[in-house]
Design a protein around this motif. Structure first.
Motif, PDB file in Angstrom:
ATOM      1  N   LEU A  25       0.824  -1.209   0.000  1.00  0.00           N
ATOM      2  CA  LEU A  25       0.000   0.000   0.000  1.00  0.00           C
ATOM      3  C   LEU A  25       0.855   1.254   0.000  1.00  0.00           C
ATOM      4  N   LEU A  26       1.938   1.241   0.766  1.00  0.00           N
ATOM      5  CA  LEU A  26       2.829   2.405   0.804  1.00  0.00           C
ATOM      6  C   LEU A  26       3.449   2.656  -0.568  1.00  0.00           C
ATOM      7  N   VAL A  27       3.875   1.569  -1.218  1.00  0.00           N
ATOM      8  CA  VAL A  27       4.491   1.687  -2.540  1.00  0.00           C
ATOM      9  C   VAL A  27       3.488   2.151  -3.590  1.00  0.00           C
ATOM     10  N   ALA A  28       2.219   1.759  -3.409  1.00  0.00           N
ATOM     11  CA  ALA A  28       1.192   2.118  -4.390  1.00  0.00           C
ATOM     12  C   ALA A  28       0.647   3.530  -4.179  1.00  0.00           C
ATOM     13  N   THR A  29       0.934   4.143  -3.042  1.00  0.00           N
ATOM     14  CA  THR A  29       0.324   5.436  -2.730  1.00  0.00           C
ATOM     15  C   THR A  29       1.340   6.534  -2.440  1.00  0.00           C
ATOM     16  N   ILE A  30       1.949   6.502  -1.262  1.00  0.00           N
ATOM     17  CA  ILE A  30       2.824   7.588  -0.829  1.00  0.00           C
ATOM     18  C   ILE A  30       4.158   7.593  -1.566  1.00  0.00           C
ATOM     19  N   VAL A  31       4.715   6.418  -1.829  1.00  0.00           N
ATOM     20  CA  VAL A  31       6.044   6.347  -2.439  1.00  0.00           C
ATOM     21  C   VAL A  31       6.106   7.021  -3.817  1.00  0.00           C
ATOM     22  N   ILE A  33       4.373   9.454  -4.880  1.00  0.00           N
ATOM     23  CA  ILE A  33       4.252  10.898  -4.653  1.00  0.00           C
ATOM     24  C   ILE A  33       5.583  11.463  -4.141  1.00  0.00           C
ATOM     25  N   TYR A  34       6.232  10.690  -3.274  1.00  0.00           N
ATOM     26  CA  TYR A  34       7.544  11.108  -2.770  1.00  0.00           C
ATOM     27  C   TYR A  34       8.574  11.118  -3.894  1.00  0.00           C
ATOM     28  N   PHE A  35       8.502  10.109  -4.765  1.00  0.00           N
ATOM     29  CA  PHE A  35       9.407  10.074  -5.911  1.00  0.00           C
ATOM     30  C   PHE A  35       9.133  11.253  -6.841  1.00  0.00           C
ATOM     31  N   ALA A 255      -1.174   3.375 -10.500  1.00  0.00           N
ATOM     32  CA  ALA A 255      -2.393   4.167 -10.279  1.00  0.00           C
ATOM     33  C   ALA A 255      -2.083   5.550  -9.717  1.00  0.00           C
ATOM     34  N   THR A 256      -1.313   5.589  -8.636  1.00  0.00           N
ATOM     35  CA  THR A 256      -0.984   6.879  -8.025  1.00  0.00           C
ATOM     36  C   THR A 256      -0.111   7.711  -8.952  1.00  0.00           C
ATOM     37  N   THR A 257       0.838   7.059  -9.630  1.00  0.00           N
ATOM     38  CA  THR A 257       1.708   7.766 -10.565  1.00  0.00           C
ATOM     39  C   THR A 257       0.896   8.414 -11.676  1.00  0.00           C
TER      40      THR A 257
END
Length: 413
Positions: A25-31, A33-35, A255-257
């Motif tokens: 979940l962290l990789v699919a969402t916040i990570v 955005i941080y990148f 998805a987040t990207t």
């Protein structure tokens, strides 16, 4: 079947899904955005940001699709599965923490790739353990419980991390420090919830150890491919799986990207994907119960068709409300298609060769993800059109659907 009705071995196995799903979940969402933040600081465009993230995901899948079968086959040897699994877990968890260290966008991608390889490799052994912890008549329900509790359980550390990241200014933290704390929390959650399985797991299906275990692992893979006619039903399913799981993994990875590149509000993206987890919990359990009444193959077909519709919908996504609708739709079918594919495959293969065959399944799953993420990235860069890149996913769902129905017809003969 609910969590408390599971046996101790089944509960310990499910807990690993709860643990590793926090990283997912962290990789699919916040990570992402941080990148995006790191990439923006370096002056990368939105198109390059989307493409480089896709390439990183592709490298991970390329590595795992090659090492998975070898280590999976080796893990079928008596006494080997848990040590190899624990090593993969350690690589993933340590890599997760290291992602929080201050670094450039390129160094961050390198660490991410290492952590994701450890995570993805651990799933090869974890999936193959299901034949050791439960019986054939319970495999659909247990597999669905794993995904279901993984989805809802991952929300706990994710919410803590989300608060830390979003409230960092009020708390007095920099973004880098907030992310480091988030990565540490995620890694600890992952490792701690894995301890019961590490201590309680017993490998019941195995091959006896031989003098040259590694060399024998390669030989067994060769024999399996050479004896393809004997396992034709398995290979037909794997070919179908290669295509239809492509869209699933690509949507999860990007998805987040995709939403960030479209300029959607960051907080809205994170909350929408949190909603996906919440919806996926009951829907995964529902598919597990439906499998007791309906053929698993029919339910997988329903999920593939649904995902085809989701891919087409994503192609024409321009507003944030559409992203929320997409999040709901993905939550409804994500757990079902993954859990039922895992349990369906478990019934097709010899239990004592579970690691070997799940390693081959990982080639198809990771290979598909390689095609999907690379295809989206290349088409996006060549056309400078993100929607056209995403549209390519729908084609693979169509091919996967046709091949899956062919594999089912073959099995029925």
């Amino acid at each position: 079947m609910n969590f408390m009705k599971l046996t101790k071995s089944e509960r310990n196995w499910v807990l690993y899904d709860v643990g590793n799903s926090a990283f997912t979940l962290l990789v699919a969402t916040i990570v992402p955005i941080y990148f995006n933040y790191l990439a923006g600081e370096a002056g990368l465009s939105d198109t390059d940001y989307l493409a480089y993230w896709g390439y990183a995901a592709s490298i991970v899948t390329l590595v795992v699709m090659f090492i998975g079968p070898v280590f999976g086959t080796l893990a079928d040897t008596k006494g080997f599965k848990m040590p190899i699994f624990a090593t993969a877990l350690l690589v993933g968890a340590v890599g997760c923490v290291c992602m929080g260290l201050p670094m450039s966008w390129f160094a961050f991608l390198v660490i991410f790739i290492i952590a994701k390889i450890g995570y993805s490799s651990s799933l090869v052994f974890y999936d193959s353990m299901i034949s050791d912890v439960t019986t054939e008549d319970r495999v659909d329900a247990v597999s669905s419980q794993g995904y279901a509790w993984g989805y809802i359980g991952s929300c706990i550390p994710f919410l803590v991390c989300l608060v830390i990241v979003l409230a960092r200014d009020a708390i007095g933290l920099s973004l880098t420090t907030a992310m480091l704390i988030s990565f540490i929390i995620t890694a600890l959650w992952w490792v701690v919830l894995t301890v019961p399985m590490i201590l309680g797991y017993h490998q019941t299906h195995y091959v006896e150890p031989k003098k040259h275990a590694v060399r024998d692992a390669f030989a067994r893979i060769g024999r399996t491919f050479a004896d393809a006619k004997k396992h034709k039903g398995v290979f037909l399913f794997l070919l179908a799986f290669f295509f239809y799981i492509d869209g699933v993994y690509t949507i999860i990875d990007m998805a987040t990207t995709y939403g960030t590149a479209l300029g959607f509000d960051t907080t809205g993206l994170l909350l929408a994907l949190l909603l996906t987890q919440v919806i996926a919990f009951p829907c995964s359990i529902l598919f597990g119960r439906l499998a007791a009444k309906y053929e698993t193959a029919k339910l997988i077909t329903v999920c593939i068709v649904a995902y085809l519709g989701i891919a087409l919908f994503a192609t024409f996504m321009f507003t944030q409300i559409q992203f929320w609708i997409l999040a709901v739709l993905v939550g409804m079918f994500q757990g079902g298609i993954q859990a039922l594919s895992r349990s369906y495959f478990t019934r097709l293969i010899p239990a004592e060769q579970a690691g070997e065959f799940f390693g081959l399944m990982d080639i198809c799953g990771k290979g598909a993800s390689l095609v999907g993420t690379t295809l989206v990235s290349v088409v996006t860069q060549l056309t400078d059109n993100m929607h056209l890149g995403v549209a390519m996913i729908a084609v693979l769902f169509v091919v996967g659907l046709v091949l899956f129905r062919v594999s089912v017809k073959y099995r029925e003969k």
